[in-house]
Motif scaffolding. Structure first.
Motif, PDB file in Angstrom:
ATOM      1  N   UNK A  12       0.928  -1.146  -0.030  1.00  0.00           N
ATOM      2  CA  UNK A  12       0.147  -0.170   0.079  1.00  0.00           C
ATOM      3  C   UNK A  12       0.842   1.092  -0.047  1.00  0.00           C
ATOM      4  N   UNK A  13       2.079   1.439   0.710  1.00  0.00           N
ATOM      5  CA  UNK A  13       2.780   2.339   0.823  1.00  0.00           C
ATOM      6  C   UNK A  13       3.399   2.635  -0.671  1.00  0.00           C
ATOM      7  N   UNK A  14       3.626   1.626  -1.381  1.00  0.00           N
ATOM      8  CA  UNK A  14       4.455   1.858  -2.611  1.00  0.00           C
ATOM      9  C   UNK A  14       3.380   2.578  -3.547  1.00  0.00           C
ATOM     10  N   UNK A  15       2.191   2.635  -3.270  1.00  0.00           N
ATOM     11  CA  UNK A  15       1.346   3.292  -4.159  1.00  0.00           C
ATOM     12  C   UNK A  15       1.444   4.804  -4.010  1.00  0.00           C
ATOM     13  N   UNK A  16       1.720   5.096  -2.612  1.00  0.00           N
ATOM     14  CA  UNK A  16       1.738   6.472  -2.284  1.00  0.00           C
ATOM     15  C   UNK A  16       2.944   7.223  -2.899  1.00  0.00           C
ATOM     16  N   UNK A  17       2.772   8.634  -2.836  1.00  0.00           N
ATOM     17  CA  UNK A  17       4.113   9.067  -3.151  1.00  0.00           C
ATOM     18  C   UNK A  17       5.186   8.960  -2.392  1.00  0.00           C
ATOM     19  N   UNK A  18       6.304   9.181  -3.040  1.00  0.00           N
ATOM     20  CA  UNK A  18       7.753   8.716  -2.230  1.00  0.00           C
ATOM     21  C   UNK A  18       7.832   9.830  -1.052  1.00  0.00           C
ATOM     22  N   UNK A  19       8.615   9.351  -0.114  1.00  0.00           N
ATOM     23  CA  UNK A  19       8.937  10.224   0.839  1.00  0.00           C
ATOM     24  C   UNK A  19       8.526   9.661   2.310  1.00  0.00           C
ATOM     25  N   UNK A  20       7.547   8.972   2.432  1.00  0.00           N
ATOM     26  CA  UNK A  20       6.796   8.517   3.672  1.00  0.00           C
ATOM     27  C   UNK A  20       7.456   7.380   3.936  1.00  0.00           C
ATOM     28  N   UNK A  21       7.368   6.935   5.154  1.00  0.00           N
ATOM     29  CA  UNK A  21       7.851   5.757   5.887  1.00  0.00           C
ATOM     30  C   UNK A  21       6.688   5.323   6.700  1.00  0.00           C
ATOM     31  N   UNK A  22       6.695   3.752   7.133  1.00  0.00           N
ATOM     32  CA  UNK A  22       5.801   3.332   8.088  1.00  0.00           C
ATOM     33  C   UNK A  22       6.436   2.803   9.430  1.00  0.00           C
ATOM     34  N   UNK A  23       5.714   3.397  10.314  1.00  0.00           N
ATOM     35  CA  UNK A  23       6.197   3.099  11.827  1.00  0.00           C
ATOM     36  C   UNK A  23       5.105   2.377  12.432  1.00  0.00           C
ATOM     37  N   UNK A  24       5.492   1.115  12.916  1.00  0.00           N
ATOM     38  CA  UNK A  24       4.390   0.252  13.587  1.00  0.00           C
ATOM     39  C   UNK A  24       4.098   0.876  15.203  1.00  0.00           C
ATOM     40  N   UNK A  25       2.797   0.971  15.295  1.00  0.00           N
ATOM     41  CA  UNK A  25       2.449   1.294  16.649  1.00  0.00           C
ATOM     42  C   UNK A  25       1.782   0.412  17.358  1.00  0.00           C
ATOM     43  N   UNK A  26       1.376  -0.479  16.728  1.00  0.00           N
ATOM     44  CA  UNK A  26       0.576  -1.716  17.460  1.00  0.00           C
ATOM     45  C   UNK A  26       1.160  -2.888  16.732  1.00  0.00           C
ATOM     46  N   UNK A  27       1.946  -3.910  17.407  1.00  0.00           N
ATOM     47  CA  UNK A  27       2.376  -4.971  16.397  1.00  0.00           C
ATOM     48  C   UNK A  27       1.930  -6.222  17.296  1.00  0.00           C
ATOM     49  N   UNK A  28       1.168  -6.922  16.962  1.00  0.00           N
ATOM     50  CA  UNK A  28       0.467  -8.035  17.629  1.00  0.00           C
ATOM     51  C   UNK A  28       0.434  -9.323  16.626  1.00  0.00           C
TER      52      UNK A  28
END
Lengths: 556, 159
Positions: free
Chosen positions: B49-65
């Motif tokens: 999903x992130x790859x479909x968005x404009x570059x420059x953003x990253x993902x940070x996990x806030x809940x990892x279960x």
């Protein structure tokens, strides 16, 4: 403030006093934290450096410094609180002064704040047939203003007294005498007191005394409602670590024993192991069975205990505090995701049947989920903490879930816990919600039948809550703050007759008088549906988050 | 029949029904993968999903279960969920997250599960892949003017 005048009261800078109060309280907190660090960093000194004149001098100095640092905390805090009260009271007196003055002026009188007088213009006496009434009114206003001045003078005196009594001695500073240690009896005596009283008592202890109580009696401090969350966490972590070590040791001893029995069997020497047994092989098999049972029990407790330890020590997860832990019987655990003493919103989650220490991991994830949802879905940016409250003995199996005894027995503990949250919260009161699931709703309802310190209640998948009307639940809110939802396919819905469930009217029924919210109907597996309220994209998650964060206008 | 016994009987019957209908959750069979494989796919869907968005953003996990029990006290099946916050630089078109992903997911066979795109404060679009894995994109319009964006990715219950 000798020669106090109305002008001086009018001009008093309450904000400056409030700022000073904040400075002293911040210093008190810094002293408290520094003392904790100092105590933990030096208390093992005598063990690692036990002998010699230098060791003796070093240890004595450490004791002295710990005591003096600890002794600085209470005076700083008392001065800070006195100044805070001073600022608040000055503001209140100034408001009263403005009201009395405005009232007098509106009635036609002349108020001279500088001279401190109230007088009537001549025409008021001339225009009345009862000039003595005008004089009496003047006197009444003067009397009110004098009353405000008297209150201001009293306040002044009290604040000065507190400051003078708590300033350090010019020669000895705050002194290095340690106050007596907190005894086990003193801690046990606090149990049963209202959490607000416990909190006030805990506050009278120096940091050194608090640390000593935590170190020597963690089992008692860890469960004492009214002790701040951070201190309970320290105490309970000590108990958890000790228990895990103890369980691992016992398990290893059992493994060794089982290995020994098998080795002796391999060597044909069971007769030596069981010299009085007529059937050494049978004795060996019996003992191995017992060992297996004991290991299962230990493993179950270790599973849950380790799950808690892994969660509260995971640096990649939001910080969590251990507010209660016991490995006795089925085990108990209270874990807060986030600090409830600091958070703006606090939700306490009470799980239901078959919840116990071995299975605590699943309920822990629900606390994590509710904290994350609350923080994500609140545009105001207010913080949310979510607490798993497994502070009671839940029914072990569904066949026991028809008994109200578990809920009855849990009542005082849940009530005290919620009151404790109020007592230890810093700053303005948080918005507190209690959510029950399944039999947990019954537990919540039984507690709230008397009183429960919560702004909102949420019941999901409920078999009844012990009353037939939301109005019969006594919380810091009304029937409109009682929420319920039952998924369409939830098995619990099949256990009632019409709207009457095992423990009363279904709280999800409009006739109950509370409010309902939407959950997904759930899967074709009704038992699984009973546990799906926290599943991704279930509308119940958003609705729970809205209630927890006070956004009840968005609940669907 | 006493209420307590009725409760126990209903639950026992439902448990039996549950055993017979196990595997019939949602629209797909419960996948037979390990929890770690499920976590990998959950993370992969979020990265996709992130790859479909404009570059420059990253993902940070806030809940990892990685292993959430599907059923308290029942079978031992679990599912995975990871909630990511999208960290984006100033000027990044955050308001386009949901429309962009809506188009991508529709084109790639995802079906809509949750559509709250018209919510003024926390618009959300949630979808499900034919394999049962779900993902949602949501924004939170904070009162202080900041817009926070999230991807919430999850697996179905694993056998």
């Amino acid at each position: 403030m000798t020669g106090l005048t109305l002008q001086a009261l009018f001009d008093a800078d309450a904000d400056a006093v409030a700022a000073a109060a904040q400075g002293w309280l911040a210093m008190a907190e810094a002293v408290d934290n520094a003392t904790e660090g100092l105590i933990r960093g030096t208390r093992d000194l005598a063990h690692v450096w036990p002998e010699g004149a230098a060791a003796e001098a070093g240890n004595a100095k450490a004791v002295e410094i710990r005591a003096e640092t600890s002794n600085a905390y209470q005076p700083c805090q008392r001065i800070g609180r006195a100044l805070r009260e001073h600022a608040d009271t000055v503001r209140h007196l100034q408001d009263s002064l403005r009201q009395v003055t405005a009232g007098a002026v509106a009635a036609g009188f002349q108020v001279d704040i500088t001279a401190g007088t109230v007088s009537a213009p001549q025409h008021m006496y001339q225009q009345t047939t009862a000039p003595h009434v005008i004089a009496q009114q003047c006197s009444a206003y003067m009397w009110q203003l004098q009353g405000l001045l008297d209150q201001a003078a009293d306040l002044d005196g009290r604040t000065v007294t507190v400051i003078n009594a708590n300033l350090p001695d010019a020669q000895r500073g705050f002194g290095s005498l340690s106050l007596p240690p907190v005894s086990e009896a003193a801690l046990r005596a606090q149990k049963g007191h209202p959490p607000a009283d416990v909190h006030a008592w805990w506050d009278t202890l120096t940091p050194q005394q608090q640390e000593q109580a935590i170190l020597e009696h963690p089992d008692l401090v860890g469960w004492l409602d009214g002790v701040p969350a951070a201190d309970r966490d320290t105490a309970n972590r000590a108990v958890l670590d000790r228990t895990i070590t103890d369980l691992a040791g016992r398990n290893n001893a059992l493994i060794d024993r089982a290995d020994y029995i098998r080795a002796m069997a391999d060597q044909g020497r069971l007769g030596e192991l069981y010299p009085t047994s007529g059937n050494p092989l049978g004795s060996a098999l019996s003992e191995l069975d017992r060992i297996e049972d004991q290991q299962k029990g230990i493993q179950d407790t270790l599973t849950g205990s380790t799950a808690i330890a892994n969660r509260i020590n995971d640096p990649n997860q939001p910080p969590a505090l251990l507010l209660g832990y016991s490995s006795a019987d089925d085990g108990k655990a209270i874990v807060s995701v986030g600090d409830p003493d600091a958070a703006d919103n606090v939700v306490t989650y009470v799980p239901g049947t078959m919840s116990d220490l071995p299975s605590v991991a699943g309920d822990l994830t629900r606390a994590d989920i509710m904290a994350a949802d609350g923080n994500r879905l609140d545009p105001s940016g207010r913080s949310t903490a979510a607490i798993l409250w497994l502070g009671y003995d839940a029914p072990d199996q569904f066949t026991n879930a028809g008994s109200s005894s578990y809920a009855e027995n849990a009542r005082p503990d849940l009530q005290n816990f919620q009151s404790g949250l109020r007592a230890t919260h810093d700053g303005p009161a948080s918005h507190n919600t209690v959510i029950g699931h399944s039999y947990g709703t019954t537990t919540v309802g039984y507690a709230a039948r008397d009183t429960l310190a919560a702004n909102d209640l949420i019941f999901v998948g409920s078999p009844g809550v012990g009353v037939d009307s939301a109005a019969d639940l006594h919380i810091d809110g009304t029937a409109g703050n009682v929420w319920a939802s039952t998924a369409g396919n939830d098995v619990i819905g099949f256990t009632g007759i019409d709207d009457t469930m095992r423990f009363g009217e279904n709280p999800d029924n409009p006739g109950f008088g509370g409010r309902q919210f939407t959950s997904a109907d759930g899967s074709l597996n009704p038992v699984a549906t009973h546990s799906q309220y926290w599943d991704p994209q279930n509308p119940s998650r958003r609705n729970i988050a809205y209630i927890v964060t006070g956004q009840t206008d968005r609940v669907e | 029949m006493p209420p307590a016994r009725r409760l126990a009987h209903a639950l026992a019957a439902a448990l039996a029904a549950g055993a017979l209908t196990a595997g019939c959750d949602s629209s797909v069979q419960q996948p037979t993968m390990t929890p770690s494989q499920a976590v990998e796919r959950v993370a992969a869907r979020a990265q996709e999903a992130l790859r479909q968005l404009p570059p420059g953003a990253t993902l940070k996990a806030e809940l990892n279960q990685p292993e959430i029990p599907c059923d308290n006290g029942g079978d031992k099946s679990t599912f995975a969920e990871i909630d990511y916050k999208i960290d984006y630089p100033a000027g990044w078109p955050v308001a386009q997250v949901i429309p962009t992903l809506a188009g991508y997911w529709t084109k790639n066979g995802y079906k809509t599960v949750t559509d709250k795109r018209t919510d003024a404060k926390t618009p959300t679009l949630g979808v499900e892949h034919p394999d049962g894995f779900r993902i949602s994109a949501s924004l939170t319009y904070r009162d202080n003017g900041r817009i926070d964006a999230y991807l919430i990715s999850s697996s179905p219950c694993l056998q």
